[in-house]
Enzyme design. Structure first.
Site, PDB file in Angstrom:
ATOM      1  N   VAL A  97      13.317 -61.368 -59.226  1.00 34.54           N
ATOM      2  CA  VAL A  97      14.425 -60.427 -58.858  1.00 34.54           C
ATOM      3  C   VAL A  97      13.753 -59.590 -57.898  1.00 34.54           C
ATOM      4  O   VAL A  97      12.618 -59.054 -58.350  1.00 34.54           O
ATOM      5  CB  VAL A  97      15.035 -59.488 -60.009  1.00 34.54           C
ATOM      6  CG1 VAL A  97      16.046 -58.219 -59.554  1.00 34.54           C
ATOM      7  CG2 VAL A  97      15.574 -60.312 -61.136  1.00 34.54           C
TER       8      VAL A  97
ATOM      9  N   HIS B  40      10.241 -54.051 -59.551  1.00 30.71           N
ATOM     10  CA  HIS B  40      10.403 -53.264 -60.945  1.00 30.71           C
ATOM     11  C   HIS B  40       9.001 -53.520 -61.648  1.00 30.71           C
ATOM     12  O   HIS B  40       8.371 -54.471 -61.410  1.00 30.71           O
ATOM     13  CB  HIS B  40      11.493 -54.311 -61.668  1.00 30.71           C
ATOM     14  CG  HIS B  40      11.414 -55.700 -61.614  1.00 30.71           C
ATOM     15  ND1 HIS B  40      11.862 -56.408 -60.370  1.00 30.71           N
ATOM     16  CD2 HIS B  40      10.887 -56.558 -62.596  1.00 30.71           C
ATOM     17  CE1 HIS B  40      11.341 -57.598 -60.699  1.00 30.71           C
ATOM     18  NE2 HIS B  40      10.714 -57.905 -61.891  1.00 30.71           N
TER      19      HIS B  40
HETATM   20  P1  5GP Z   1      10.528 -60.856 -62.736  1.00 29.73           P
HETATM   21  O1  5GP Z   1      10.549 -62.355 -63.158  1.00 29.73           O
HETATM   22  O2  5GP Z   1      11.110 -60.938 -61.253  1.00 29.73           O
HETATM   23  O3  5GP Z   1       9.216 -60.114 -62.710  1.00 29.73           O
HETATM   24  O4  5GP Z   1      11.287 -60.194 -63.908  1.00 29.73           O
HETATM   25  C1  5GP Z   1      12.695 -60.116 -63.833  1.00 29.73           C
HETATM   26  C2  5GP Z   1      13.203 -59.523 -65.257  1.00 29.73           C
HETATM   27  O5  5GP Z   1      14.475 -59.384 -65.146  1.00 29.73           O
HETATM   28  C3  5GP Z   1      12.889 -60.642 -66.185  1.00 29.73           C
HETATM   29  O6  5GP Z   1      12.059 -60.435 -67.275  1.00 29.73           O
HETATM   30  C4  5GP Z   1      14.295 -61.137 -66.811  1.00 29.73           C
HETATM   31  O7  5GP Z   1      14.421 -61.352 -68.219  1.00 29.73           O
HETATM   32  C5  5GP Z   1      14.806 -59.816 -66.360  1.00 29.73           C
HETATM   33  N1  5GP Z   1      16.420 -59.932 -66.112  1.00 29.73           N
HETATM   34  C6  5GP Z   1      17.066 -60.984 -65.631  1.00 29.73           C
HETATM   35  N2  5GP Z   1      18.232 -60.566 -65.596  1.00 29.73           N
HETATM   36  C7  5GP Z   1      18.581 -59.434 -66.320  1.00 29.73           C
HETATM   37  C8  5GP Z   1      19.736 -58.687 -66.889  1.00 29.73           C
HETATM   38  O8  5GP Z   1      21.055 -59.300 -66.316  1.00 29.73           O
HETATM   39  N3  5GP Z   1      19.752 -57.566 -67.471  1.00 29.73           N
HETATM   40  C9  5GP Z   1      18.222 -57.286 -67.835  1.00 29.73           C
HETATM   41  N4  5GP Z   1      18.233 -56.266 -68.571  1.00 29.73           N
HETATM   42  N5  5GP Z   1      17.266 -57.958 -67.636  1.00 29.73           N
HETATM   43  C10 5GP Z   1      17.371 -59.170 -66.735  1.00 29.73           C
END
Ligand code: 5GP
Length: 127
Positions: free
Chosen positions: A101, A105
């Site tokens: 994403v 974050h």
């Molecule tokens: P990244 O992989 O980019 O570091 O983390 C993205 C995070 O967003 C993942 O841990 C995933 O589980 C979380 N995530 C993806 N879609 C959603 C959503 O719709 N709601 C929530 N609360 N978390 C999400």
């Protein structure tokens, strides 16, 4: 006009309350909500309300906002009772780190003994 890329807009839509999320804390500049696929007893995401693609862009553009994100991460740890036991704050940045994403974050992880992390598929922590 083409549809927006969901990976570009998901967290903006949570901030706008267009997508439901389990929100644990909010400040004027940040929002903290539980990860939909938790990787620890506590797994909370902290986002700035202003979008930057990753932590490097955020640090360069607005260091005060990055400090707000870290302060909110610590507040989340306090609220979930993690401060004494310890917790981890992770910013996945780019493809090799598994960022999916592209709205910066912080992952706040804790509430149990955490494993090692690093090389893909290597749980030993060696190397
Ligand atoms: P990244 O992989 O980019 O570091 O983390 C993205 C995070 O967003 C993942 O841990 C995933 O589980 C979380 N995530 C993806 N879609 C959603 C959503 O719709 N709601 C929530 N609360 N978390 C999400």
């Amino acid at each position: 006009m083409s549809e927006p890329d969901p990976s570009e807009t998901l967290f903006e839509r949570i901030i706008a309350r267009e997508i439901p999320a389990d929100i644990v804390h909010e400040t004027s500049t940040t929002l903290a909500f539980r990860d939909i696929s938790p990787q620890a007893a506590t797994h909370v995401l902290v986002v700035p309300k202003t979008r930057y693609r990753n932590v490097g862009e955020l640090a360069a553009a607005d260091p005060e906002l990055l400090a707000d994100v870290i302060a909110t991460a610590h507040r989340v740890a306090e609220l979930d009772g993690l401060v004494d036991g310890g917790y981890r704050v992770v910013f996945n940045t780019g493809a090799d780190a598994g960022q999916t994403v592209f709205h910066v974050h912080a992952h706040v992880l804790g509430g149990e003994q955490l494993g090692f992390f690093g090389r893909y598929g290597d749980e030993s922590g060696a190397g």
